[in-house]
Write a protein that holds these residues in place. Structure first.
Motif, PDB file in Angstrom:
ATOM      1  N   GLU A   1     -10.755  22.745  -7.890  1.00 13.34           N
ATOM      2  CA  GLU A   1     -11.399  21.179  -8.554  1.00 13.34           C
ATOM      3  C   GLU A   1     -10.713  21.392 -10.125  1.00 13.34           C
ATOM      4  O   GLU A   1     -10.324  20.173 -10.300  1.00 13.34           O
ATOM      5  N   ILE A   2     -10.655  22.494 -10.660  1.00 11.93           N
ATOM      6  CA  ILE A   2     -10.129  22.598 -12.116  1.00 11.93           C
ATOM      7  C   ILE A   2      -8.767  21.978 -11.926  1.00 11.93           C
ATOM      8  O   ILE A   2      -8.247  21.094 -12.494  1.00 11.93           O
ATOM      9  N   GLU A   3      -7.765  22.696 -11.064  1.00 16.89           N
ATOM     10  CA  GLU A   3      -6.236  22.292 -10.967  1.00 16.89           C
ATOM     11  C   GLU A   3      -6.238  20.776 -10.516  1.00 16.89           C
ATOM     12  O   GLU A   3      -5.251  20.144 -11.196  1.00 16.89           O
ATOM     13  N   LYS A   4      -6.772  20.605  -9.413  1.00 20.24           N
ATOM     14  CA  LYS A   4      -6.772  18.937  -9.119  1.00 20.24           C
ATOM     15  C   LYS A   4      -7.070  17.843 -10.259  1.00 20.24           C
ATOM     16  O   LYS A   4      -6.283  16.965 -10.341  1.00 20.24           O
ATOM     17  N   THR A   5      -8.167  18.468 -10.982  1.00 21.26           N
ATOM     18  CA  THR A   5      -8.477  17.404 -12.105  1.00 21.26           C
ATOM     19  C   THR A   5      -7.616  17.280 -13.060  1.00 21.26           C
ATOM     20  O   THR A   5      -7.025  16.121 -13.531  1.00 21.26           O
ATOM     21  N   ILE A   6      -6.921  18.323 -13.610  1.00 15.37           N
ATOM     22  CA  ILE A   6      -5.820  18.521 -14.723  1.00 15.37           C
ATOM     23  C   ILE A   6      -4.542  17.668 -13.892  1.00 15.37           C
ATOM     24  O   ILE A   6      -3.874  16.945 -14.480  1.00 15.37           O
ATOM     25  N   ASN A   7      -4.248  18.102 -12.488  1.00 14.71           N
ATOM     26  CA  ASN A   7      -3.064  17.244 -11.975  1.00 14.71           C
ATOM     27  C   ASN A   7      -3.136  15.703 -11.854  1.00 14.71           C
ATOM     28  O   ASN A   7      -2.214  15.364 -12.584  1.00 14.71           O
ATOM     29  N   VAL A   8      -4.271  15.297 -11.316  1.00 14.24           N
ATOM     30  CA  VAL A   8      -4.698  13.746 -11.474  1.00 14.24           C
ATOM     31  C   VAL A   8      -4.762  13.345 -12.704  1.00 14.24           C
ATOM     32  O   VAL A   8      -4.181  12.167 -12.977  1.00 14.24           O
ATOM     33  N   ASN A   9      -5.462  13.936 -13.604  1.00 16.62           N
ATOM     34  CA  ASN A   9      -5.710  13.213 -15.059  1.00 16.62           C
ATOM     35  C   ASN A   9      -4.544  13.024 -16.005  1.00 16.62           C
ATOM     36  O   ASN A   9      -4.642  12.536 -16.820  1.00 16.62           O
ATOM     37  N   CYS A  10      -3.907  14.461 -15.822  1.00 15.05           N
ATOM     38  CA  CYS A  10      -3.045  14.600 -16.832  1.00 15.05           C
ATOM     39  C   CYS A  10      -1.476  14.716 -16.405  1.00 15.05           C
ATOM     40  O   CYS A  10      -0.718  13.844 -17.078  1.00 15.05           O
ATOM     41  N   LYS A  11      -1.142  15.278 -15.265  1.00 16.90           N
ATOM     42  CA  LYS A  11       0.154  15.560 -14.948  1.00 16.90           C
ATOM     43  C   LYS A  11       0.697  14.095 -14.369  1.00 16.90           C
ATOM     44  O   LYS A  11       1.796  13.787 -14.585  1.00 16.90           O
TER      45      LYS A  11
ATOM     46  N   PRO B   1       0.900  -1.125   0.068  1.00 17.90           N
ATOM     47  CA  PRO B   1       0.143  -0.039   0.059  1.00 17.90           C
ATOM     48  C   PRO B   1       0.620   1.310  -0.063  1.00 17.90           C
ATOM     49  O   PRO B   1       1.653   1.420   0.866  1.00 17.90           O
ATOM     50  N   LEU B   2       0.558   2.368  -0.927  1.00 18.83           N
ATOM     51  CA  LEU B   2       1.253   3.394  -1.063  1.00 18.83           C
ATOM     52  C   LEU B   2       0.108   4.552  -0.781  1.00 18.83           C
ATOM     53  O   LEU B   2      -0.596   4.914  -1.779  1.00 18.83           O
ATOM     54  N   SER B   3       0.141   5.168   0.120  1.00 16.36           N
ATOM     55  CA  SER B   3      -1.038   6.409   0.427  1.00 16.36           C
ATOM     56  C   SER B   3      -0.322   7.478  -0.264  1.00 16.36           C
ATOM     57  O   SER B   3       0.410   8.357   0.569  1.00 16.36           O
ATOM     58  N   LYS B   4      -0.802   7.997  -1.371  1.00 12.52           N
ATOM     59  CA  LYS B   4      -0.447   9.157  -1.987  1.00 12.52           C
ATOM     60  C   LYS B   4      -1.492  10.118  -2.545  1.00 12.52           C
ATOM     61  O   LYS B   4      -2.629   9.300  -3.073  1.00 12.52           O
ATOM     62  N   ASP B   5      -1.246  11.242  -2.520  1.00 13.71           N
ATOM     63  CA  ASP B   5      -2.117  12.146  -3.322  1.00 13.71           C
ATOM     64  C   ASP B   5      -1.477  12.588  -4.799  1.00 13.71           C
ATOM     65  O   ASP B   5      -0.582  13.286  -4.798  1.00 13.71           O
ATOM     66  N   LEU B   6      -2.178  11.935  -5.811  1.00 20.61           N
ATOM     67  CA  LEU B   6      -1.549  12.120  -7.029  1.00 20.61           C
ATOM     68  C   LEU B   6      -1.873  13.527  -7.603  1.00 20.61           C
ATOM     69  O   LEU B   6      -1.300  13.952  -8.783  1.00 20.61           O
ATOM     70  N   SER B   7      -2.573  14.414  -6.893  1.00 20.16           N
ATOM     71  CA  SER B   7      -2.276  15.623  -7.652  1.00 20.16           C
ATOM     72  C   SER B   7      -1.208  16.497  -6.855  1.00 20.16           C
ATOM     73  O   SER B   7      -0.786  17.752  -7.246  1.00 20.16           O
TER      74      SER B   7
END
Length: 254
Positions: free
Chosen positions: A101-111, A54-60
């Motif tokens: 929300e915009i920033e987090k979506t782009i970070n998780v889905n793209c970055k 298990p790796l608890s990470k925030d991908l944003s």
């Protein structure tokens, strides 16, 4: 001998959990299961066994992504599979989104998929696979899920281009493009209307088809005849018309 690992993001539910299940049958020593919720990660480990790390990470978070890179540097494994499954989706008008929300979506889905791909490729060998979970919504502009669809279009384009770049290394990159998948992410009811999802498939079916296609060296995976037809007609149909048809189907939920 270097251990072989698989990395799955968004591993605690839906398609991600199905990938974790499939990877239990693969010749890997560890499955690095990445998600934010530590409790759900521990439940996954208790269900699937000690192979799950298990790796608890925030991908944003760039910091958390770099921490995964540091783990790779410390352990120097062979990355057999990288499955970038984690994603954020929200249906609604552009007015319904906060800047966060915009920033987090782009970070998780793209970055996150791009950074994790670059971090993992140096540890991959011939036969290694990257699966980036895109969507059939990447095939055309899609109002009212415009941010999600655009981010998935980015992921699809990036994956197919990267596949060409790493072909000489024997690595396959597959853009996985299911349509509606029956997971907890789907809103089953909007404004009192039960939502109909044409071509709905199970997470199990989507994951199994994606693994088969990646092993066959395909740069794109679709898991149903419905999506194959959708992919064809959006190629032939003007995008303004496809958006008009989409809006006609959507209007009762708005």
């Amino acid at each position: 001998m270097r251990k072989r690992i698989a990395i799955v993001t968004g591993a605690t539910g839906g398609i991600g959990k199905e990938f974790a299940r499939l990877l239990m049958k693969e010749p890997v020593d560890e499955i690095w299961a990445v998600a934010r919720n530590q409790e759900k990660l521990e439940l996954l480990k208790s269900e699937y066994g000690e192979k799950v790390i298990p790796l608890s990470k925030d991908l944003s978070s760039t910091k958390d992504l770099c921490e995964i890179g540091e783990l790779l540097e410390d352990t120097k494994p062979v990355v057999q599979y990288l499955i970038n499954n984690a994603g954020l989706a929200k249906m609604g008008s552009y007015k319904d989104f906060t800047l966060e929300e915009i920033e987090k979506t782009i970070n998780v889905n793209c970055k996150a998929p791009v950074m994790l791909s670059n971090l993992c490729i140096p540890y991959m060998e011939k036969g290694s696979c990257i699966l980036n979970i895109s969507s059939a919504s990447a095939f055309q502009p899609t109002p009212y899920i415009n941010l999600y669809a655009a981010s998935k279009a980015f992921e699809r384009s990036y994956s197919r281009a990267l596949n060409v770049e790493v072909a000489s290394l024997g690595i396959t990159v597959t853009a996985v493009c299911p349509s509606w998948v029956d997971t907890e992410m789907l809103e089953k009811e909007i404004n009192g209307h039960k939502v109909k999802f044409p071509g709905l498939v199970t997470a199990k079916a989507a994951a199994e088809q994606a693994m088969k296609d990646a092993k066959r060296g395909k740069d794109m995976s679709v898991c149903s005849f419905y999506v194959k037809c959708q992919h064809l007609y959006v190629k032939l149909m003007p995008q303004k018309l496809s958006m008009k048809i989409w809006m006609n189907e959507l209007k009762k939920y708005l």
